[in-house]
Design a protein around this motif. Structure first.
Motif, mmCIF file in Angstrom:
data_model
loop_
_atom_site.group_PDB
_atom_site.id
_atom_site.type_symbol
_atom_site.label_atom_id
_atom_site.label_comp_id
_atom_site.label_asym_id
_atom_site.label_seq_id
_atom_site.Cartn_x
_atom_site.Cartn_y
_atom_site.Cartn_z
ATOM 1 N N ALA A 12 9.007 4.300 -0.284
ATOM 2 C CA ALA A 12 10.232 3.750 0.312
ATOM 3 C C ALA A 12 9.983 2.369 0.913
ATOM 4 O O ALA A 12 10.945 1.622 1.167
ATOM 5 C CB ALA A 12 10.778 4.698 1.381
ATOM 6 N N ASP A 13 8.722 2.037 1.175
ATOM 7 C CA ASP A 13 8.340 0.693 1.644
ATOM 8 C C ASP A 13 9.156 0.236 2.852
ATOM 9 O O ASP A 13 9.646 -0.898 2.911
ATOM 10 C CB ASP A 13 8.470 -0.321 0.490
ATOM 11 C CG ASP A 13 7.487 -0.049 -0.639
ATOM 12 O OD1 ASP A 13 6.446 0.586 -0.382
ATOM 13 O OD2 ASP A 13 7.771 -0.456 -1.791
ATOM 14 N N ILE A 14 9.293 1.128 3.824
ATOM 15 C CA ILE A 14 10.066 0.832 5.030
ATOM 16 C C ILE A 14 9.197 0.071 6.027
ATOM 17 O O ILE A 14 8.063 0.480 6.298
ATOM 18 C CB ILE A 14 10.580 2.132 5.682
ATOM 19 C CG1 ILE A 14 11.445 2.909 4.674
ATOM 20 C CG2 ILE A 14 11.374 1.840 6.947
ATOM 21 C CD1 ILE A 14 11.784 4.314 5.134
ATOM 22 N N PRO A 15 9.678 -1.051 6.580
ATOM 23 C CA PRO A 15 8.906 -1.778 7.581
ATOM 24 C C PRO A 15 8.473 -0.862 8.732
ATOM 25 O O PRO A 15 9.238 0.012 9.157
ATOM 26 C CB PRO A 15 9.877 -2.857 8.054
ATOM 27 C CG PRO A 15 10.773 -3.092 6.874
ATOM 28 C CD PRO A 15 10.948 -1.727 6.251
ATOM 29 N N ILE A 26 6.465 10.014 6.990
ATOM 30 C CA ILE A 26 6.077 9.486 5.684
ATOM 31 C C ILE A 26 4.990 10.349 5.043
ATOM 32 O O ILE A 26 3.957 10.613 5.659
ATOM 33 C CB ILE A 26 5.536 8.038 5.803
ATOM 34 C CG1 ILE A 26 6.484 7.145 6.605
ATOM 35 C CG2 ILE A 26 5.256 7.459 4.413
ATOM 36 C CD1 ILE A 26 7.737 6.748 5.904
ATOM 37 N N VAL A 27 5.229 10.765 3.792
ATOM 38 C CA VAL A 27 4.206 11.478 3.018
ATOM 39 C C VAL A 27 3.631 10.478 2.009
ATOM 40 O O VAL A 27 4.352 10.000 1.132
ATOM 41 C CB VAL A 27 4.802 12.689 2.279
ATOM 42 C CG1 VAL A 27 3.702 13.455 1.548
ATOM 43 C CG2 VAL A 27 5.535 13.609 3.255
ATOM 44 N N PRO A 28 2.353 10.115 2.131
ATOM 45 C CA PRO A 28 1.803 9.065 1.253
ATOM 46 C C PRO A 28 1.474 9.541 -0.151
ATOM 47 O O PRO A 28 1.036 10.680 -0.349
ATOM 48 C CB PRO A 28 0.526 8.642 1.987
ATOM 49 C CG PRO A 28 0.107 9.856 2.744
ATOM 50 C CD PRO A 28 1.371 10.565 3.128
ATOM 51 N N LEU A 29 1.698 8.662 -1.133
ATOM 52 C CA LEU A 29 1.172 8.873 -2.479
ATOM 53 C C LEU A 29 -0.272 8.404 -2.485
ATOM 54 O O LEU A 29 -0.745 7.801 -1.507
ATOM 55 C CB LEU A 29 1.988 8.102 -3.522
ATOM 56 C CG LEU A 29 3.268 8.798 -4.022
ATOM 57 C CD1 LEU A 29 4.370 8.755 -2.974
ATOM 58 C CD2 LEU A 29 3.756 8.171 -5.332
ATOM 59 N N ARG A 30 -0.976 8.645 -3.575
ATOM 60 C CA ARG A 30 -2.368 8.228 -3.698
ATOM 61 C C ARG A 30 -2.505 7.140 -4.754
ATOM 62 O O ARG A 30 -1.802 7.145 -5.758
ATOM 63 C CB ARG A 30 -3.258 9.425 -4.046
ATOM 64 C CG ARG A 30 -3.410 10.410 -2.903
ATOM 65 C CD ARG A 30 -4.166 11.658 -3.310
ATOM 66 N NE ARG A 30 -4.368 12.551 -2.176
ATOM 67 C CZ ARG A 30 -3.445 13.397 -1.715
ATOM 68 N NH1 ARG A 30 -2.260 13.460 -2.313
ATOM 69 N NH2 ARG A 30 -3.699 14.174 -0.675
ATOM 70 N N LEU A 39 -4.959 6.480 0.343
ATOM 71 C CA LEU A 39 -3.622 6.942 0.684
ATOM 72 C C LEU A 39 -2.743 5.710 0.875
ATOM 73 O O LEU A 39 -3.054 4.831 1.689
ATOM 74 C CB LEU A 39 -3.644 7.784 1.963
ATOM 75 C CG LEU A 39 -4.291 9.166 1.861
ATOM 76 C CD1 LEU A 39 -4.320 9.832 3.230
ATOM 77 C CD2 LEU A 39 -3.553 10.041 0.849
ATOM 78 N N ASP A 40 -1.665 5.642 0.111
ATOM 79 C CA ASP A 40 -0.771 4.489 0.123
ATOM 80 C C ASP A 40 -0.222 4.231 1.528
ATOM 81 O O ASP A 40 0.385 5.104 2.142
ATOM 82 C CB ASP A 40 0.392 4.779 -0.854
ATOM 83 C CG ASP A 40 1.402 3.655 -0.931
ATOM 84 O OD1 ASP A 40 1.063 2.508 -0.604
ATOM 85 O OD2 ASP A 40 2.547 3.936 -1.347
ATOM 86 N N GLY A 41 -0.452 3.011 2.020
ATOM 87 C CA GLY A 41 0.075 2.623 3.322
ATOM 88 C C GLY A 41 -0.710 3.145 4.501
ATOM 89 O O GLY A 41 -0.427 2.784 5.649
#
Length: 285
Positions: A12-15, A26-30, A39-41
Protein backbone atom coordinates in the motif's frame (compact mmCIF):
# COMPACT_ATOMS: atom_id res chain seq x y z
CA UNK A 1 -19.17 2.04 19.89
CA UNK A 2 -17.44 -0.96 18.27
CA UNK A 3 -13.83 -0.31 17.33
CA UNK A 4 -12.62 -1.07 13.79
CA UNK A 5 -8.93 -1.76 13.16
CA UNK A 6 -7.55 -1.37 9.63
CA UNK A 7 -5.03 -3.91 8.31
CA UNK A 8 -3.19 -3.78 4.99
CA UNK A 9 -0.01 -5.13 3.43
CA UNK A 10 3.25 -3.35 2.69
CA UNK A 11 2.44 -2.77 -0.99
CA UNK A 12 0.00 0.00 0.00
CA UNK A 13 3.09 2.24 0.32
CA UNK A 14 1.47 4.48 2.93
CA UNK A 15 3.69 7.26 4.33
CA UNK A 16 4.91 6.40 7.84
CA UNK A 17 3.29 9.44 9.45
CA UNK A 18 -0.16 8.35 8.25
CA UNK A 19 0.41 4.76 9.36
CA UNK A 20 1.23 6.03 12.85
CA UNK A 21 -1.55 8.63 12.97
CA UNK A 22 -4.29 6.12 12.19
CA UNK A 23 -2.68 3.03 13.78
CA UNK A 24 -2.83 1.07 10.52
CA UNK A 25 -1.47 -2.46 10.89
CA UNK A 26 0.92 -3.53 8.11
CA UNK A 27 1.66 -7.13 7.06
CA UNK A 28 4.93 -7.09 5.06
CA UNK A 29 5.62 -9.00 1.86
CA UNK A 30 9.06 -10.53 1.36
CA UNK A 31 11.73 -9.49 -1.11
CA UNK A 32 14.55 -11.78 -2.19
CA UNK A 33 17.86 -10.67 -3.68
CA UNK A 34 19.52 -14.01 -4.39
CA UNK A 35 19.90 -15.75 -1.03
CA UNK A 36 19.13 -12.57 0.96
CA UNK A 37 15.55 -12.12 2.14
CA UNK A 38 14.06 -8.86 3.44
CA UNK A 39 10.72 -7.93 4.94
CA UNK A 40 9.37 -5.14 2.74
CA UNK A 41 9.46 -1.80 4.55
CA UNK A 42 10.81 -3.40 7.73
CA UNK A 43 14.28 -4.68 6.85
CA UNK A 44 14.80 -2.63 3.69
CA UNK A 45 13.63 0.90 2.86
CA UNK A 46 12.61 2.15 -0.58
CA UNK A 47 15.81 4.21 -0.86
CA UNK A 48 18.01 1.24 0.06
CA UNK A 49 16.10 -0.96 -2.35
CA UNK A 50 16.52 1.26 -5.44
CA UNK A 51 20.25 1.63 -4.78
CA UNK A 52 20.55 -2.15 -4.54
CA UNK A 53 18.33 -2.66 -7.61
CA UNK A 54 20.52 -0.48 -9.84
CA UNK A 55 23.70 -2.18 -8.63
CA UNK A 56 22.36 -5.74 -8.90
CA UNK A 57 22.70 -7.89 -12.02
CA UNK A 58 19.84 -10.08 -10.83
CA UNK A 59 16.18 -9.04 -10.62
CA UNK A 60 14.78 -9.56 -7.11
CA UNK A 61 11.79 -11.80 -6.52
CA UNK A 62 8.90 -11.25 -4.14
CA UNK A 63 6.52 -13.41 -2.12
CA UNK A 64 3.19 -12.71 -0.48
CA UNK A 65 2.53 -13.07 3.26
CA UNK A 66 1.41 -16.54 4.29
CA UNK A 67 -1.98 -17.14 5.92
CA UNK A 68 -0.05 -17.71 9.16
CA UNK A 69 1.43 -14.20 8.87
CA UNK A 70 -2.09 -12.77 8.73
CA UNK A 71 -3.34 -15.00 11.53
CA UNK A 72 -0.57 -13.65 13.77
CA UNK A 73 -1.58 -10.05 13.08
CA UNK A 74 -5.32 -10.71 13.45
CA UNK A 75 -4.84 -12.62 16.71
CA UNK A 76 -2.72 -9.85 18.22
CA UNK A 77 -5.37 -7.25 17.32
CA UNK A 78 -8.20 -9.34 18.76
CA UNK A 79 -6.26 -9.74 22.01
CA UNK A 80 -5.54 -6.01 22.13
CA UNK A 81 -9.12 -5.00 21.31
CA UNK A 82 -11.51 -7.84 22.27
CA UNK A 83 -14.71 -7.78 20.23
CA UNK A 84 -13.39 -5.34 17.63
CA UNK A 85 -13.97 -5.44 13.88
CA UNK A 86 -11.04 -5.88 11.50
CA UNK A 87 -11.07 -4.54 7.94
CA UNK A 88 -8.18 -6.06 5.98
CA UNK A 89 -7.48 -4.24 2.67
CA UNK A 90 -5.02 -5.59 0.12
CA UNK A 91 -3.12 -5.42 -3.16
CA UNK A 92 -5.14 -6.40 -6.24
CA UNK A 93 -5.85 -10.12 -6.38
CA UNK A 94 -4.98 -9.82 -10.08
CA UNK A 95 -1.35 -9.07 -9.16
CA UNK A 96 -0.71 -11.02 -5.96
CA UNK A 97 -2.02 -13.78 -3.73
CA UNK A 98 -1.97 -11.53 -0.63
CA UNK A 99 -5.74 -11.10 -0.74
CA UNK A 100 -6.28 -14.88 -0.89
CA UNK A 101 -3.83 -15.43 1.98
CA UNK A 102 -5.72 -12.92 4.11
CA UNK A 103 -9.04 -14.55 3.19
CA UNK A 104 -7.75 -18.01 4.11
CA UNK A 105 -6.41 -16.67 7.40
CA UNK A 106 -9.90 -15.64 8.51
CA UNK A 107 -10.97 -19.30 8.45
CA UNK A 108 -8.01 -20.25 10.66
CA UNK A 109 -8.85 -17.86 13.50
CA UNK A 110 -10.08 -19.67 16.60
CA UNK A 111 -13.40 -18.51 18.01
CA UNK A 112 -15.70 -15.87 16.58
CA UNK A 113 -14.04 -12.91 14.86
CA UNK A 114 -15.48 -10.06 12.81
CA UNK A 115 -12.96 -9.85 9.95
CA UNK A 116 -13.71 -8.44 6.49
CA UNK A 117 -11.15 -8.86 3.68
CA UNK A 118 -11.34 -6.38 0.78
CA UNK A 119 -9.71 -6.62 -2.65
CA UNK A 120 -8.49 -3.13 -3.62
CA UNK A 121 -8.04 -4.04 -7.31
CA UNK A 122 -5.15 -1.59 -7.32
CA UNK A 123 -1.53 -1.25 -6.22
CA UNK A 124 0.84 0.98 -4.26
CA UNK A 125 -0.71 4.21 -2.98
CA UNK A 126 -3.37 3.74 -5.67
CA UNK A 127 -5.03 1.70 -2.93
CA UNK A 128 -3.04 3.02 0.00
CA UNK A 129 -5.20 6.13 -0.24
CA UNK A 130 -8.28 3.88 0.21
CA UNK A 131 -6.70 2.38 3.31
CA UNK A 132 -6.05 5.84 4.76
CA UNK A 133 -9.61 6.92 3.91
CA UNK A 134 -10.97 3.83 5.66
CA UNK A 135 -8.75 4.45 8.69
CA UNK A 136 -10.00 8.04 8.94
CA UNK A 137 -13.61 6.82 8.95
CA UNK A 138 -12.76 4.08 11.46
CA UNK A 139 -11.30 6.75 13.76
CA UNK A 140 -14.64 8.56 13.54
CA UNK A 141 -16.39 5.41 14.74
CA UNK A 142 -18.14 4.36 11.52
CA UNK A 143 -19.00 0.65 11.16
CA UNK A 144 -17.31 -1.51 8.52
CA UNK A 145 -20.34 -1.47 6.17
CA UNK A 146 -20.33 2.35 6.00
CA UNK A 147 -16.55 2.50 5.69
CA UNK A 148 -16.61 0.13 2.71
CA UNK A 149 -19.52 1.95 1.07
CA UNK A 150 -17.63 5.25 1.27
CA UNK A 151 -14.40 3.61 0.10
CA UNK A 152 -16.11 2.02 -2.91
CA UNK A 153 -17.48 5.45 -3.84
CA UNK A 154 -13.97 6.92 -3.62
CA UNK A 155 -12.62 4.08 -5.76
CA UNK A 156 -15.18 4.89 -8.47
CA UNK A 157 -13.95 8.51 -8.60
CA UNK A 158 -10.19 8.01 -8.30
CA UNK A 159 -8.16 7.98 -11.50
CA UNK A 160 -4.58 6.78 -11.87
CA UNK A 161 -1.79 6.71 -14.42
CA UNK A 162 1.85 5.79 -14.03
CA UNK A 163 4.88 6.33 -16.18
CA UNK A 164 7.93 4.07 -16.25
CA UNK A 165 11.31 5.59 -17.05
CA UNK A 166 12.78 2.43 -18.55
CA UNK A 167 11.33 -0.74 -20.06
CA UNK A 168 14.19 -2.80 -18.65
CA UNK A 169 12.37 -4.01 -15.52
CA UNK A 170 9.12 -4.82 -17.30
CA UNK A 171 11.21 -6.88 -19.71
CA UNK A 172 13.17 -8.64 -16.94
CA UNK A 173 9.91 -9.46 -15.19
CA UNK A 174 8.48 -11.00 -18.34
CA UNK A 175 5.91 -8.27 -18.96
CA UNK A 176 7.27 -7.42 -22.44
CA UNK A 177 9.70 -9.06 -24.88
CA UNK A 178 13.38 -8.15 -25.00
CA UNK A 179 13.18 -6.84 -28.59
CA UNK A 180 10.36 -4.46 -27.64
CA UNK A 181 12.30 -3.26 -24.60
CA UNK A 182 15.47 -2.59 -26.63
CA UNK A 183 13.54 -0.78 -29.38
CA UNK A 184 11.58 1.24 -26.80
CA UNK A 185 14.79 2.30 -25.09
CA UNK A 186 16.41 3.35 -28.38
CA UNK A 187 13.36 5.43 -29.29
CA UNK A 188 13.10 6.92 -25.77
CA UNK A 189 9.60 5.49 -25.41
CA UNK A 190 7.85 6.20 -22.08
CA UNK A 191 4.80 3.97 -21.63
CA UNK A 192 1.82 5.44 -19.76
CA UNK A 193 0.10 2.63 -17.88
CA UNK A 194 -3.00 2.26 -15.72
CA UNK A 195 -4.98 -0.43 -13.87
CA UNK A 196 -8.38 -1.64 -15.05
CA UNK A 197 -11.51 -2.39 -13.01
CA UNK A 198 -10.34 -5.97 -12.46
CA UNK A 199 -7.02 -4.83 -11.00
CA UNK A 200 -4.87 -5.68 -14.02
CA UNK A 201 -2.17 -3.37 -15.45
CA UNK A 202 -2.69 -2.24 -19.04
CA UNK A 203 -0.93 0.07 -21.47
CA UNK A 204 -2.68 3.38 -22.20
CA UNK A 205 -0.25 5.10 -24.57
CA UNK A 206 3.41 5.14 -25.58
CA UNK A 207 4.95 8.61 -25.75
CA UNK A 208 8.45 9.64 -26.85
CA UNK A 209 10.27 11.56 -24.12
CA UNK A 210 9.52 12.01 -20.44
CA UNK A 211 8.42 15.65 -20.65
CA UNK A 212 5.82 14.87 -23.32
CA UNK A 213 4.69 11.81 -21.38
CA UNK A 214 4.03 13.73 -18.15
CA UNK A 215 2.16 16.41 -20.10
CA UNK A 216 0.06 13.69 -21.72
CA UNK A 217 -0.72 12.18 -18.31
CA UNK A 218 -2.19 15.51 -17.23
CA UNK A 219 -4.27 15.69 -20.42
CA UNK A 220 -5.63 12.23 -19.64
CA UNK A 221 -6.58 13.34 -16.13
CA UNK A 222 -8.34 16.40 -17.59
CA UNK A 223 -10.33 14.15 -19.91
CA UNK A 224 -11.23 11.75 -17.12
CA UNK A 225 -12.24 14.53 -14.69
CA UNK A 226 -13.98 16.85 -17.13
CA UNK A 227 -15.82 19.55 -15.21
CA UNK A 228 -13.86 18.92 -11.99
CA UNK A 229 -11.86 21.91 -10.72
CA UNK A 230 -10.81 21.02 -7.18
CA UNK A 231 -8.79 17.84 -6.72
CA UNK A 232 -6.75 15.87 -4.25
CA UNK A 233 -3.61 14.24 -5.58
CA UNK A 234 -1.17 11.61 -4.42
CA UNK A 235 2.07 10.99 -6.28
CA UNK A 236 4.27 7.94 -5.93
CA UNK A 237 7.98 8.15 -6.73
CA UNK A 238 10.88 5.75 -6.51
CA UNK A 239 12.27 7.41 -3.37
CA UNK A 240 12.89 10.64 -5.31
CA UNK A 241 10.20 13.22 -4.41
CA UNK A 242 11.98 16.08 -6.24
CA UNK A 243 11.41 14.21 -9.52
CA UNK A 244 7.73 15.21 -9.51
CA UNK A 245 8.13 18.95 -8.88
CA UNK A 246 7.56 19.85 -12.54
CA UNK A 247 4.62 17.46 -12.81
CA UNK A 248 2.92 19.03 -9.79
CA UNK A 249 3.49 22.52 -11.19
CA UNK A 250 1.89 21.51 -14.49
CA UNK A 251 -0.99 19.89 -12.63
CA UNK A 252 -1.57 23.04 -10.54
CA UNK A 253 -1.88 25.04 -13.75
CA UNK A 254 -5.03 23.13 -14.79
CA UNK A 255 -6.54 22.03 -11.45
CA UNK A 256 -6.90 23.59 -8.01
CA UNK A 257 -4.99 21.13 -5.84
CA UNK A 258 -6.48 20.98 -2.34
CA UNK A 259 -4.28 18.23 -0.93
CA UNK A 260 -1.04 16.54 -1.97
CA UNK A 261 0.43 13.32 -0.58
CA UNK A 262 3.86 12.03 -1.61
CA UNK A 263 4.48 8.31 -1.37
CA UNK A 264 7.52 6.11 -2.01
CA UNK A 265 6.78 3.28 -4.43
CA UNK A 266 8.07 0.45 -2.28
CA UNK A 267 10.41 -2.44 -3.08
CA UNK A 268 7.77 -4.98 -4.11
CA UNK A 269 6.05 -2.77 -6.71
CA UNK A 270 9.39 -1.12 -7.57
CA UNK A 271 10.94 -4.45 -8.53
CA UNK A 272 8.51 -4.60 -11.47
CA UNK A 273 8.52 -0.97 -12.63
CA UNK A 274 12.10 0.11 -11.84
CA UNK A 275 13.62 3.43 -10.76
CA UNK A 276 12.39 6.71 -12.23
CA UNK A 277 8.73 5.67 -12.21
CA UNK A 278 6.05 8.28 -11.45
CA UNK A 279 2.54 7.25 -10.41
CA UNK A 280 -0.25 9.80 -10.00
CA UNK A 281 -3.60 9.25 -8.30
CA UNK A 282 -6.24 11.98 -8.54
CA UNK A 283 -9.79 12.31 -7.23
CA UNK A 284 -12.25 15.19 -6.74
CA UNK A 285 -11.74 17.20 -3.54
Amino acid sequence: MKKTVIVTDSTADIPADLVKKYDIRIVPLRLMFGSDTYLDGVEITAGEFYKKLVESTQLPTTSQPSPADFVGVYDSILKEFPGCSILSMHLSSGMSGSYQSALLATSLIEGEADITVWDSKSASYGYGLFVVHAAQLAAEGLPVEEILSSTEELRSKRRLYFLVDTLEYLQKGGRIGKASAVLGTLLNIKPILSIDDEGIIFSVEKVRGRKKATARMIELFQNDLAGVTNIKVAVGTTADPASVDDFLKQLSAVFTVKETVLSDIGPVVGSHVGPGTIAAYIWPA
